[in-house]
Design a protein around this motif. Structure first.
Motif, PDB file in Angstrom:
ATOM      1  N   LYS A  84    -116.770 -57.647 -17.675  1.00  0.00           N
ATOM      2  CA  LYS A  84    -116.159 -57.386 -16.364  1.00  0.00           C
ATOM      3  C   LYS A  84    -114.880 -58.190 -16.194  1.00  0.00           C
ATOM      4  CE  LYS A  84    -120.514 -56.505 -13.938  1.00  0.00           C
ATOM      5  NZ  LYS A  84    -121.416 -57.043 -12.898  1.00  0.00           N
ATOM      6  N   LEU A  85    -114.915 -59.457 -16.602  1.00  0.00           N
ATOM      7  CA  LEU A  85    -113.749 -60.321 -16.474  1.00  0.00           C
ATOM      8  C   LEU A  85    -112.590 -59.814 -17.323  1.00  0.00           C
ATOM      9  CD1 LEU A  85    -112.296 -62.851 -15.475  1.00  0.00           C
ATOM     10  CD2 LEU A  85    -113.398 -64.116 -17.337  1.00  0.00           C
TER      11      LEU A  85
ATOM     12  N   LEU B 100    -112.096 -56.816 -18.546  1.00  0.00           N
ATOM     13  CA  LEU B 100    -111.616 -55.525 -18.038  1.00  0.00           C
ATOM     14  C   LEU B 100    -110.713 -55.711 -16.821  1.00  0.00           C
ATOM     15  CD1 LEU B 100    -114.746 -53.204 -18.363  1.00  0.00           C
ATOM     16  CD2 LEU B 100    -112.592 -53.024 -19.609  1.00  0.00           C
ATOM     17  N   GLU B 101    -111.107 -56.590 -15.925  1.00  0.00           N
ATOM     18  CA  GLU B 101    -110.307 -56.832 -14.727  1.00  0.00           C
ATOM     19  C   GLU B 101    -108.964 -57.473 -15.092  1.00  0.00           C
ATOM     20  OE1 GLU B 101    -109.401 -56.429 -10.782  1.00  0.00           O
ATOM     21  OE2 GLU B 101    -111.142 -55.618 -11.837  1.00  0.00           O
ATOM     22  N   MET B 102    -108.983 -58.384 -16.024  1.00  0.00           N
ATOM     23  CA  MET B 102    -107.738 -59.007 -16.471  1.00  0.00           C
ATOM     24  C   MET B 102    -106.813 -57.967 -17.101  1.00  0.00           C
ATOM     25  SD  MET B 102    -109.059 -62.597 -18.113  1.00  0.00           S
ATOM     26  CE  MET B 102    -107.439 -63.019 -18.748  1.00  0.00           C
ATOM     27  N   THR B 103    -107.374 -57.099 -17.922  1.00  0.00           N
ATOM     28  CA  THR B 103    -106.590 -56.051 -18.580  1.00  0.00           C
ATOM     29  C   THR B 103    -106.028 -55.083 -17.548  1.00  0.00           C
ATOM     30  OG1 THR B 103    -107.938 -56.235 -20.581  1.00  0.00           O
ATOM     31  CG2 THR B 103    -106.654 -54.216 -20.308  1.00  0.00           C
ATOM     32  N   ARG B 104    -106.866 -54.697 -16.599  1.00  0.00           N
ATOM     33  CA  ARG B 104    -106.449 -53.765 -15.553  1.00  0.00           C
ATOM     34  C   ARG B 104    -105.253 -54.309 -14.773  1.00  0.00           C
ATOM     35  NH1 ARG B 104    -107.154 -52.355 -10.316  1.00  0.00           N
ATOM     36  NH2 ARG B 104    -108.392 -54.135  -9.681  1.00  0.00           N
ATOM     37  N   ARG B 105    -105.246 -55.610 -14.563  1.00  0.00           N
ATOM     38  CA  ARG B 105    -104.165 -56.242 -13.791  1.00  0.00           C
ATOM     39  C   ARG B 105    -103.026 -56.760 -14.668  1.00  0.00           C
ATOM     40  NH1 ARG B 105    -106.166 -58.427  -8.505  1.00  0.00           N
ATOM     41  NH2 ARG B 105    -108.182 -57.428  -8.187  1.00  0.00           N
ATOM     42  N   GLY B 106    -103.174 -56.636 -15.980  1.00  0.00           N
ATOM     43  CA  GLY B 106    -102.138 -57.110 -16.889  1.00  0.00           C
ATOM     44  C   GLY B 106    -102.008 -58.617 -16.917  1.00  0.00           C
ATOM     45  N   LEU B 107    -103.136 -59.312 -16.758  1.00  0.00           N
ATOM     46  CA  LEU B 107    -103.118 -60.777 -16.719  1.00  0.00           C
ATOM     47  C   LEU B 107    -103.479 -61.383 -18.073  1.00  0.00           C
ATOM     48  CD1 LEU B 107    -105.000 -61.413 -13.358  1.00  0.00           C
ATOM     49  CD2 LEU B 107    -102.550 -61.665 -13.788  1.00  0.00           C
TER      50      LEU B 107
ATOM     51  N   ASP C  77    -115.088 -60.127  -4.913  1.00  0.00           N
ATOM     52  CA  ASP C  77    -116.280 -60.829  -4.446  1.00  0.00           C
ATOM     53  C   ASP C  77    -116.885 -61.522  -5.668  1.00  0.00           C
ATOM     54  OD1 ASP C  77    -119.144 -61.280  -3.923  1.00  0.00           O
ATOM     55  OD2 ASP C  77    -118.725 -60.215  -2.057  1.00  0.00           O
ATOM     56  N   PRO C  78    -117.244 -62.800  -5.564  1.00  0.00           N
ATOM     57  CA  PRO C  78    -117.819 -63.485  -6.726  1.00  0.00           C
ATOM     58  C   PRO C  78    -119.016 -62.746  -7.332  1.00  0.00           C
ATOM     59  CG  PRO C  78    -117.302 -65.079  -5.029  1.00  0.00           C
ATOM     60  CD  PRO C  78    -117.071 -63.713  -4.430  1.00  0.00           C
ATOM     61  N   ALA C  79    -119.826 -62.123  -6.489  1.00  0.00           N
ATOM     62  CA  ALA C  79    -121.006 -61.396  -6.989  1.00  0.00           C
ATOM     63  C   ALA C  79    -120.616 -60.238  -7.906  1.00  0.00           C
ATOM     64  CB  ALA C  79    -121.839 -60.890  -5.827  1.00  0.00           C
ATOM     65  N   ASP C  80    -119.415 -59.692  -7.705  1.00  0.00           N
ATOM     66  CA  ASP C  80    -118.958 -58.573  -8.539  1.00  0.00           C
ATOM     67  C   ASP C  80    -118.663 -58.986  -9.971  1.00  0.00           C
ATOM     68  OD1 ASP C  80    -119.123 -56.903  -6.336  1.00  0.00           O
ATOM     69  OD2 ASP C  80    -116.967 -57.030  -5.887  1.00  0.00           O
ATOM     70  N   LEU C  81    -118.483 -60.275 -10.205  1.00  0.00           N
ATOM     71  CA  LEU C  81    -118.142 -60.763 -11.531  1.00  0.00           C
ATOM     72  C   LEU C  81    -119.332 -61.322 -12.306  1.00  0.00           C
ATOM     73  CD1 LEU C  81    -114.796 -62.632 -10.754  1.00  0.00           C
ATOM     74  CD2 LEU C  81    -115.065 -60.371 -11.762  1.00  0.00           C
ATOM     75  N   LEU C  82    -120.420 -61.596 -11.609  1.00  0.00           N
ATOM     76  CA  LEU C  82    -121.561 -62.241 -12.259  1.00  0.00           C
ATOM     77  C   LEU C  82    -122.327 -61.279 -13.157  1.00  0.00           C
ATOM     78  CD1 LEU C  82    -122.950 -64.379  -9.325  1.00  0.00           C
ATOM     79  CD2 LEU C  82    -121.529 -65.140 -11.242  1.00  0.00           C
ATOM     80  N   GLU C  83    -122.946 -61.868 -14.191  1.00  0.00           N
ATOM     81  CA  GLU C  83    -123.843 -61.095 -15.046  1.00  0.00           C
ATOM     82  C   GLU C  83    -125.022 -60.614 -14.216  1.00  0.00           C
ATOM     83  OE1 GLU C  83    -125.190 -63.579 -18.235  1.00  0.00           O
ATOM     84  OE2 GLU C  83    -123.530 -62.993 -19.517  1.00  0.00           O
ATOM     85  N   THR C  84    -125.474 -59.432 -14.517  1.00  0.00           N
ATOM     86  CA  THR C  84    -126.679 -58.935 -13.859  1.00  0.00           C
ATOM     87  C   THR C  84    -127.809 -58.995 -14.881  1.00  0.00           C
ATOM     88  OG1 THR C  84    -126.113 -56.661 -14.464  1.00  0.00           O
ATOM     89  CG2 THR C  84    -125.451 -57.414 -12.279  1.00  0.00           C
TER      90      THR C  84
END
Length: 67
Positions: free
Chosen positions: A7-8, A10-17, A57-64
């Motif tokens: 998730k992390l 993917l989010e970094m890639t999506r934002r180009g970070l 939201d922090p919960a969106d990044l946590l492992e499930t």
């Protein structure tokens, strides 16, 4: 706590970070961010800082856990 590394990344890639940029935005060292990206556990404070930098939201990044 563990941030879901997929998730992390993917989010970094999506934002180009880059790791450098996200670590600056979150106020964390690159070493800390690198450990999180490798799947290491981290403090709730680290989760909050990364989530805030990503405007998530922090919960969106946590492992499930699946039982």
């Amino acid at each position: 706590m563990r941030i879901d590394r997929v998730k992390l990344i993917l989010e970094m890639t999506r934002r180009g970070l880059t790791s450098q940029k996200l670590s600056e935005m979150a106020g964390l060292s690159r070493v800390t961010l690198s450990s999180v990206k490798r799947g290491a556990s981290c403090s709730s404070g680290t989760v909050f800082k990364i989530a805030k930098a990503l405007n998530k939201d922090p919960a969106d990044l946590l492992e499930t856990t699946e039982d």
